[in-house]
Design a protein around this motif. Structure first.
Motif, PDB file in Angstrom:
ATOM      1  N   UNK A  42       0.837  -1.192   0.000  1.00 41.34           N
ATOM      2  CA  UNK A  42       0.000   0.000   0.000  1.00 41.34           C
ATOM      3  C   UNK A  42       0.878   1.250   0.000  1.00 41.34           C
ATOM      4  N   UNK A  87       3.615   8.553  -6.191  1.00 39.77           N
ATOM      5  CA  UNK A  87       2.294   9.020  -6.580  1.00 39.77           C
ATOM      6  C   UNK A  87       2.081  10.456  -6.129  1.00 39.77           C
ATOM      7  N   UNK A 102      -5.685  11.351  -8.018  1.00 35.79           N
ATOM      8  CA  UNK A 102      -4.386  10.693  -8.073  1.00 35.79           C
ATOM      9  C   UNK A 102      -3.774  10.748  -9.465  1.00 35.79           C
ATOM     10  N   UNK A 103      -2.466  10.958  -9.503  1.00 32.75           N
ATOM     11  CA  UNK A 103      -1.724  10.743 -10.740  1.00 32.75           C
ATOM     12  C   UNK A 103      -1.511   9.247 -10.931  1.00 32.75           C
ATOM     13  N   UNK A 104      -1.008   8.877 -12.103  1.00 31.87           N
ATOM     14  CA  UNK A 104      -0.805   7.462 -12.409  1.00 31.87           C
ATOM     15  C   UNK A 104       0.461   6.904 -11.799  1.00 31.87           C
TER      16      UNK A 104
ATOM     17  N   UNK B  38      -6.781  -1.529  -7.069  1.00 33.39           N
ATOM     18  CA  UNK B  38      -5.621  -1.290  -7.925  1.00 33.39           C
ATOM     19  C   UNK B  38      -5.294  -2.558  -8.684  1.00 33.39           C
ATOM     20  N   UNK B  43      -2.553   2.723 -11.452  1.00 28.08           N
ATOM     21  CA  UNK B  43      -2.654   3.579 -10.282  1.00 28.08           C
ATOM     22  C   UNK B  43      -3.880   3.228  -9.450  1.00 28.08           C
ATOM     23  N   UNK B  44      -3.988   3.880  -8.320  1.00 22.91           N
ATOM     24  CA  UNK B  44      -5.137   3.672  -7.450  1.00 22.91           C
ATOM     25  C   UNK B  44      -6.407   4.179  -8.112  1.00 22.91           C
ATOM     26  N   UNK B  91      -6.326  -5.814  -6.058  1.00 17.29           N
ATOM     27  CA  UNK B  91      -5.744  -5.379  -4.787  1.00 17.29           C
ATOM     28  C   UNK B  91      -6.643  -4.274  -4.241  1.00 17.29           C
ATOM     29  N   UNK B  93      -7.560  -1.596  -1.276  1.00 18.21           N
ATOM     30  CA  UNK B  93      -6.855  -0.853  -0.222  1.00 18.21           C
ATOM     31  C   UNK B  93      -7.803   0.172   0.391  1.00 18.21           C
ATOM     32  N   UNK B 110      -2.738  -2.064   4.780  1.00 20.59           N
ATOM     33  CA  UNK B 110      -1.766  -2.826   4.002  1.00 20.59           C
ATOM     34  C   UNK B 110      -2.351  -3.446   2.747  1.00 20.59           C
ATOM     35  N   UNK B 111      -3.673  -3.336   2.586  1.00 19.10           N
ATOM     36  CA  UNK B 111      -4.291  -3.854   1.375  1.00 19.10           C
ATOM     37  C   UNK B 111      -4.718  -5.303   1.499  1.00 19.10           C
ATOM     38  N   UNK B 113      -5.325  -8.595  -1.030  1.00 24.16           N
ATOM     39  CA  UNK B 113      -5.187  -9.144  -2.375  1.00 24.16           C
ATOM     40  C   UNK B 113      -6.267 -10.213  -2.554  1.00 24.16           C
TER      41      UNK B 113
END
Lengths: 112, 117
Positions: A42, A87, A102-104, B38, B43-44, B91, B93, B110-111, B113
């Protein structure tokens, strides 16, 4: 619309300095964050800027120019463990929910 | 301070199963938590904003009946992926902010999976 741009990938050498740029166009601005994300993990918080100027925190510094819609993250004395995705994220407005745009992410590879 | 705990960290289950993911703020209260997903090398993507005591706010394109969010207390939000299918493998989060005033950063769990067979 909301848009954040940062380079996709960068490569640097251990011990060197690298600058990761971020430009943003958002409907408002209430702060910019930088996060580090290692593969499979994360994100972790690195820095926050809301006023123009440079914020320094150890080996990492972050700069903001609101008039230019521009920020950069500066990493000094690079270490192998700095290989990660970085990020850039902007909070467009104040308020309780204050979600981030958010950016990529920029994938940084530090080579020996 | 500002620790966010997410559980479980890894789930493998059969298609059609519902999966619940918990997100807890351990040392602070969070009226707002955020759920992201993700995909590899991407990206998120914000799925929804979880609001304590009220309905979650979902992002465009996210099915609220598929991804059920409950934020029953100031320290716990849950995401339930209902009738999960292989395309839900990702994933997931969560994050929370320490306070609603000022400009505190989001702190991430911590996410989880999730792999759907």
């Amino acid at each position: 619309g909301q848009n954040i741009d940062q380079p996709t990938e960068m490569t640097a050498t251990e011990g060197a300095i690298v600058q990761i740029n971020c430009t943003y166009q958002t409907s408002g601005f209430n702060g910019l964050f930088w996060y580090q994300q290692h593969a499979g993990e994360a994100p972790t918080f690195l820095s926050y800027n809301v006023l123009d100027g440079l914020e320094e925190k150890g080996r990492f510094s972050s700069f903001l120019s609101r008039s230019k819609g521009y920020s950069y993250l500066l990493l000094k004395e690079l270490q192998m463990k700095d290989s990660a995705s970085y990020l850039c994220a902007v909070t467009p407005r104040a308020g309780n929910n204050r979600k981030l745009i958010w950016g990529l992410g920029t994938s940084l590879a530090v080579n020996p | 301070g500002a620790v966010v705990s997410q559980h479980p960290s890894w789930v493998i289950c059969k298609s059609g199963t519902s999966v619940k993911i918990e997100c807890r703020s351990l040392d602070f209260q969070a009226t707002t938590m955020f759920w992201y997903r993700q995909f590899p090398k991407q990206s998120l993507m914000l799925m929804a904003t979880s609001n304590e005591g009220s309905k979650a706010t979902y992002e465009q394109g996210v099915e609220k009946d598929k991804f059920l969010i409950n934020h029953a207390s100031l320290t716990l939000s849950t995401l339930t992926v209902t009738s999960a299918h292989p395309e839900d493998s990702s994933f997931y989060i969560c994050s929370a902010r320490q306070t609603e005033v000022g400009n505190q950063p989001q702190h991430f769990g911590d996410g989880t999976r999730l792999s759907i067979l």
